[in-house]
Design an enzyme around this catalytic site. Structure first.
Site, PDB file in Angstrom:
ATOM      1  N   ARG A  25       0.846  -1.201   0.000  1.00  0.00           N
ATOM      2  CA  ARG A  25       0.000   0.000   0.000  1.00  0.00           C
ATOM      3  C   ARG A  25       0.885   1.255   0.000  1.00  0.00           C
ATOM      4  O   ARG A  25       1.830   1.373   0.774  1.00  0.00           O
ATOM      5  CB  ARG A  25      -0.893  -0.009   1.233  1.00  0.00           C
ATOM      6  CG  ARG A  25      -1.782   1.240   1.396  1.00  0.00           C
ATOM      7  CD  ARG A  25      -1.178   2.246   2.357  1.00  0.00           C
ATOM      8  NE  ARG A  25      -2.074   3.359   2.636  1.00  0.00           N
ATOM      9  CZ  ARG A  25      -1.695   4.468   3.259  1.00  0.00           C
ATOM     10  NH1 ARG A  25      -0.453   4.623   3.667  1.00  0.00           N
ATOM     11  NH2 ARG A  25      -2.555   5.439   3.497  1.00  0.00           N
ATOM     12  N   THR A  30      -0.526  15.485   6.405  1.00  0.00           N
ATOM     13  CA  THR A  30      -0.370  14.248   7.164  1.00  0.00           C
ATOM     14  C   THR A  30      -1.782  13.759   7.487  1.00  0.00           C
ATOM     15  O   THR A  30      -2.713  14.555   7.577  1.00  0.00           O
ATOM     16  CB  THR A  30       0.386  14.469   8.487  1.00  0.00           C
ATOM     17  OG1 THR A  30      -0.355  15.390   9.292  1.00  0.00           O
ATOM     18  CG2 THR A  30       1.786  15.025   8.264  1.00  0.00           C
TER      19      THR A  30
HETATM   20  N1  ASP Z   1      -0.438  10.238   5.179  1.00  0.00           N
HETATM   21  C1  ASP Z   1       0.167   8.992   5.599  1.00  0.00           C
HETATM   22  C2  ASP Z   1      -0.326   7.894   4.733  1.00  0.00           C
HETATM   23  O1  ASP Z   1      -1.512   7.854   4.423  1.00  0.00           O
HETATM   24  C3  ASP Z   1      -0.067   8.612   6.999  1.00  0.00           C
HETATM   25  C4  ASP Z   1      -0.224   9.689   7.996  1.00  0.00           C
HETATM   26  O2  ASP Z   1       0.180  10.812   7.808  1.00  0.00           O
HETATM   27  O3  ASP Z   1      -0.806   9.447   9.038  1.00  0.00           O
HETATM   28  O4  ASP Z   1       0.452   7.025   4.429  1.00  0.00           O
END
Ligand code: ASP
Length: 377
Positions: free
Chosen positions: A251, A274
């Site tokens: 993924r 994020t």
């Molecule tokens: N954005 C990241 C992802 O979906 C994870 C995160 O920032 O929590 O891989």
């Protein structure tokens, strides 16, 4: 004549009458047109670094400060923020980035990162990278040494090793123990089991998060994003992550997707994010934020607009009955003229900034009060 062709001709005639007819212009006309359009923003001579809250530390040098100090010494904005996020990638205590990041459902750490350099209009990205602790530097190497933007998986690792990066076991005793605890849980998420879409819980949906929390199983969403502008108005962005813990092997989230995890346009600014990557990819969030800012929208409002778009573009199963998201997503932005912001769905999130006032956390703009956040049940 067929009805659809007649409709088409009638519609074209109406559009032409209304002044919307497509018009072809010569290259010289295009050049002249562009010369009349002023650059959307001018540098205000300000140095500024903005990113996710894990760019700030009380007990060790903060990533945003490391980056800011480098910019003050005249170093390139992208080199500076990559140094800023490297400290996080190498920190075994941050279980959402680089070394010590929580692994996928097979117990393998797979890292994603991307970067963009405004002045040269170049970008690099890496997805599902194993065994290299600084994916942001690998993304930059792809940008610097290939004619490509995005390398993934096994071959991205081969590229990194050929470029002189050193292989390392990215699992720490702590992240390995966390994985074993997760794996031993009878309800451990089995992501490869196909479920009807309306029954699939969002990764990060409160059912799952509460379930893990109650059992003391670490679970993470986390990433570091950093964006910077220097006094000359040059802008860059970088995002790096181990992605969502216990993810389906292979993924890839939003972080390495140019336009989603981060985006830079040297005439406007930069943005990044994020949080739940799948929701961000659906709206090309970082690109959209920069486009709003290009149209003159202030950075905070631009990010709020992106968050609204995320919600409008979310499947029903990801929202409660009042249309509030079950997931977290936060956006960060800086403009060429040194303005900055952070925004998310729910009150209370912070973001890290460093400028002439020093490193600090500031409060994100938000759409909903904490009390409105949907609970399990
Ligand atoms: N954005 C990241 C992802 O979906 C994870 C995160 O920032 O929590 O891989």
């Amino acid at each position: 004549m067929s009805t659809s062709r007649r409709d088409f001709l009638e519609r074209s005639a109406m559009l032409a009458a209304a002044g919307f007819a497509p018009r072809t212009i010569s290259f010289d006309e295009w050049e002249a047109e562009r010369a009349r359009v002023p650059a959307p923003l001018r540098s205000a001579g300000k140095n500024c670094v903005v990113g996710s809250a894990n760019g700030l530390h009380a007990d060790r040098p903060s990533g945003v400060k490391i980056a800011y100090d480098k910019i003050m010494k005249g170093e390139d904005t992208l080199d500076a923020i990559i140094a800023g996020v490297n400290t996080q990638e190498l920190d075994p205590e941050d279980n959402s980035v680089g070394y010590g990041g929580l692994p996928n459902a097979d117990g393998v750490v797979q890292l994603d990162a991307s970067c963009m350099h405004g002045p040269t209009k170049r970008a690099g990205a890496v997805g599902s990278l194993e065994g290299i602790d600084t994916p942001s530097k690998v993304a930059k190497a792809i940008m610097d040494y290939t004619d490509h933007i995005f390398l993934v998986g096994h071959d991205a690792k081969r590229f990194a090793l050929a470029m002189g990066f050193t292989e390392r076991d990215l699992l720490t005793p702590k992240s390995k123990a966390a994985f074993e605890k997760w794996k031993a849980d009878p309800k451990a998420y089995t992501p490869w089991v196909k479920q009807p879409p309306n029954r699939m819980r969002p990764r990060g949906g409160f059912d799952e998060q509460d379930y893990y929390e109650e059992r003391g199983i670490p679970w993470t969403h986390g990433t570091i994003n950093m964006n910077a502008v220097n006094a000359a108005g040059d802008v860059s962005s970088v995002t790096t992550t181990s992605g969502i813990s216990w993810k389906v092997p292979g993924r890839v989230g939003d972080s390495p997707v140019i336009g989603a995890g981060e985006y830079t346009d040297n005439t406007v600014g930069a943005a990044g994010s994020t949080g739940r990557g799948e929701s961000n990819i659906m709206v090309c969030g970082a690109f959209l934020a920069v486009e709003y800012m290009r149209q003159g929208v202030a950075p905070e409002q631009a990010l709020v607009n992106v968050m609204k778009r995320v919600i409008e573009h979310s499947e029903k199963r990801l929202l409660d009955d009042k249309g509030r998201p079950f997931f977290d997503l936060t956006f960060y932005a800086v403009t060429k003229d040194g303005r900055y912001a952070g925004a998310c769905a729910y009150e209370g999130a912070k973001y890290a900034v460093c400028d002439e006032k020093g490193p600090r956390l500031e409060t994100c703009a938000y759409l909903f009060k904490q009390a409105e956040r949907p609970r399990r049940g």
